[in-house]
Design a protein around this motif. Structure first.
Motif, PDB file in Angstrom:
ATOM      1  N   UNK A 199       0.856  -1.190   0.000  1.00 32.03           N
ATOM      2  CA  UNK A 199       0.000   0.000   0.000  1.00 32.03           C
ATOM      3  C   UNK A 199       0.891   1.238   0.000  1.00 32.03           C
ATOM      4  N   UNK A 200       0.512   2.228  -0.804  1.00 29.31           N
ATOM      5  CA  UNK A 200       1.270   3.473  -0.798  1.00 29.31           C
ATOM      6  C   UNK A 200       0.615   4.521  -1.673  1.00 29.31           C
ATOM      7  N   UNK A 201       0.521   5.757  -1.163  1.00 31.81           N
ATOM      8  CA  UNK A 201      -0.097   6.831  -1.918  1.00 31.81           C
ATOM      9  C   UNK A 201      -1.611   6.811  -1.802  1.00 31.81           C
ATOM     10  N   UNK A 202      -2.273   7.477  -2.746  1.00 37.51           N
ATOM     11  CA  UNK A 202      -3.732   7.581  -2.731  1.00 37.51           C
ATOM     12  C   UNK A 202      -4.267   7.419  -4.142  1.00 37.51           C
ATOM     13  N   UNK A 203      -5.579   7.283  -4.259  1.00 35.83           N
ATOM     14  CA  UNK A 203      -6.206   7.067  -5.563  1.00 35.83           C
ATOM     15  C   UNK A 203      -6.112   8.317  -6.438  1.00 35.83           C
ATOM     16  N   UNK A 204      -6.200   8.090  -7.747  1.00 35.08           N
ATOM     17  CA  UNK A 204      -6.131   9.156  -8.772  1.00 35.08           C
ATOM     18  C   UNK A 204      -4.912  10.048  -8.525  1.00 35.08           C
ATOM     19  N   UNK A 205      -3.761   9.411  -8.324  1.00 37.20           N
ATOM     20  CA  UNK A 205      -2.559  10.183  -8.009  1.00 37.20           C
ATOM     21  C   UNK A 205      -1.332   9.327  -8.314  1.00 37.20           C
ATOM     22  N   UNK A 206      -0.240   9.994  -8.680  1.00 35.80           N
ATOM     23  CA  UNK A 206       1.050   9.334  -8.833  1.00 35.80           C
ATOM     24  C   UNK A 206       2.036  10.038  -7.918  1.00 35.80           C
ATOM     25  N   UNK A 207       2.687   9.260  -7.052  1.00 33.35           N
ATOM     26  CA  UNK A 207       3.613   9.832  -6.080  1.00 33.35           C
ATOM     27  C   UNK A 207       4.987   9.189  -6.254  1.00 33.35           C
ATOM     28  N   UNK A 208       5.971  10.000  -6.608  1.00 32.75           N
ATOM     29  CA  UNK A 208       7.291   9.469  -6.944  1.00 32.75           C
ATOM     30  C   UNK A 208       8.002   8.849  -5.737  1.00 32.75           C
ATOM     31  N   UNK A 209       7.831   9.427  -4.556  1.00 30.31           N
ATOM     32  CA  UNK A 209       8.509   8.878  -3.371  1.00 30.31           C
ATOM     33  C   UNK A 209       7.992   7.471  -3.067  1.00 30.31           C
ATOM     34  N   UNK A 210       6.695   7.283  -3.196  1.00 31.95           N
ATOM     35  CA  UNK A 210       6.107   5.955  -2.976  1.00 31.95           C
ATOM     36  C   UNK A 210       6.591   4.981  -4.049  1.00 31.95           C
ATOM     37  N   UNK A 211       6.668   5.437  -5.283  1.00 25.65           N
ATOM     38  CA  UNK A 211       7.128   4.579  -6.379  1.00 25.65           C
ATOM     39  C   UNK A 211       8.549   4.110  -6.139  1.00 25.65           C
ATOM     40  N   UNK A 212       9.421   5.009  -5.689  1.00 24.97           N
ATOM     41  CA  UNK A 212      10.810   4.629  -5.406  1.00 24.97           C
ATOM     42  C   UNK A 212      10.872   3.541  -4.338  1.00 24.97           C
ATOM     43  N   UNK A 213      10.084   3.707  -3.269  1.00 23.13           N
ATOM     44  CA  UNK A 213      10.051   2.685  -2.213  1.00 23.13           C
ATOM     45  C   UNK A 213       9.617   1.331  -2.784  1.00 23.13           C
ATOM     46  N   UNK A 214       8.606   1.356  -3.657  1.00 26.99           N
ATOM     47  CA  UNK A 214       8.085   0.114  -4.227  1.00 26.99           C
ATOM     48  C   UNK A 214       9.089  -0.536  -5.173  1.00 26.99           C
TER      49      UNK A 214
END
Length: 319
Positions: A199-214
């Motif tokens: 789980x990371x971030x929120x709907x209808x959104x792209x978050x680069x910090x969360x993507x890096x973690x994933x």
């Protein structure tokens, strides 16, 4: 690893790459809808890993994570097989909604039925055609509505293998969470596929910090299984914080919401974490932490109603 792998009557041999288009239903306009299943197989025997997202059509951040895994060729394994499904609920993705057109949440209808509703049929074919091949899976999600999740892994309690895999993935937080009846995770567990739910971030959104973690967590996961190509460098994992129990803090009043704490913050009991005000400058209510803990979900909505979930806070940590 078997010599042949067959998905939807398409055979993929060791060393082959193939995109299989899953077709279950058309749009009401009779337009064909295809869900790409991207399969990469090494010539070297090894496990099969599924990397999936878009079970809820509005959780775009998960789709972007799997897209970047493909673009960066992280899914081309040194051994074994990697199956990528960036969008499972293509209908919801097209409409940027959580549910299927039949109004059902796909993540509550597993194991599905061949003769059931549209969502139920999708669940049935995913389990019938894909999961029998899968040894391990990571399913990528985001917080619903305007609720932003800190990057976290969710696993069932009392499962040492999943705990080890969560340590390897190294997200900032890991929540112990029982399987929910009708969920994809529950059905995978019953079929022997070991799943980490991200789980990371929120709907209808792209978050680069969360993507890096994933992305970093996925590389560590594949490296642990001896599937990651040497050209991909893994960073050191976080010392993940294990949360045994957590609670929602709900809005005591309706109004304009001003969150004062960032996601992942540790707060003390009585600490000011938000204010709720009327739009006319007459009233401002203070919201204080009911107890100490980590804030693992923060509501980003500018306007809230009494009873809305505004923070998710840990209550009991694993020592």
């Amino acid at each position: 690893m078997p010599t042949e792998m067959t998905i939807f009557n398409e055979t993929i041999l060791p060393g082959e790459s193939k995109t299989i288009n899953m077709q279950i239903a058309k749009l009401h306009s009779m337009t064909d809808i295809e869900i790409p299943i991207i399969v990469e197989r090494s010539k070297v025997a090894g496990p099969t890993v599924l990397l999936s997202a878009g079970l809820h059509g509005d959780e775009i951040n998960g789709t972007e994570i799997v897209r970047q895994i493909i673009v960066n060729k992280i899914n081309k394994p040194k051994s074994g097989t990697v199956i990528c499904m960036p969008i499972i609920n293509i209908f919801g993705f097209l409409n940027q909604t959580r549910e299927f057109p039949d109004g059902r949440d796909l993540n509550r209808v597993f194991p599905g039925s061949k003769e059931g509703s549209l969502a139920s049929r999708f669940a049935y074919y995913i389990l019938k055609e894909i999961i029998p091949h899968v040894d391990y899976a990571i399913d990528f999600h985001a917080g619903g509505a305007q609720r932003f999740n800190a990057p976290q892994i969710r696993i069932v309690p009392n499962n040492e293998e999943l705990k080890k895999l969560s340590d390897v993935f190294g997200a900032p937080f890991t929540l112990y969470s029982n399987n929910i009846s009708g969920s994809f995770r529950s059905s995978c567990d019953e079929m022997g596929a070991k799943m980490l739910l991200f789980e990371g971030g929120k709907s209808i959104d792209i978050n680069e910090a969360v993507i890096v973690e994933a992305l970093e967590g996925t590389k560590r996961f594949l490296s642990h299984l001896k599937m990651l190509q040497k050209k991909h460098v893994c960073s050191q994992p976080n010392d993940t914080i294990y949360i045994k129990k957590s609670d929602w803090i709900r809005a005591p009043f309706s109004g304009m919401f001003h969150g004062l704490k960032t996601i992942g913050s540790y707060v003390e009991k009585g600490e000011l974490i938000a204010t709720i005000s009327d739009p006319f400058g007459k009233v401002e209510h203070k919201v204080k932490a009911p107890h100490k803990g980590y804030l693992i979900n923060v509501n980003d909505a500018p306007v809230i109603y009494q009873g809305d979930a505004i923070f998710h806070i840990s209550t009991i940590l694993e020592e």
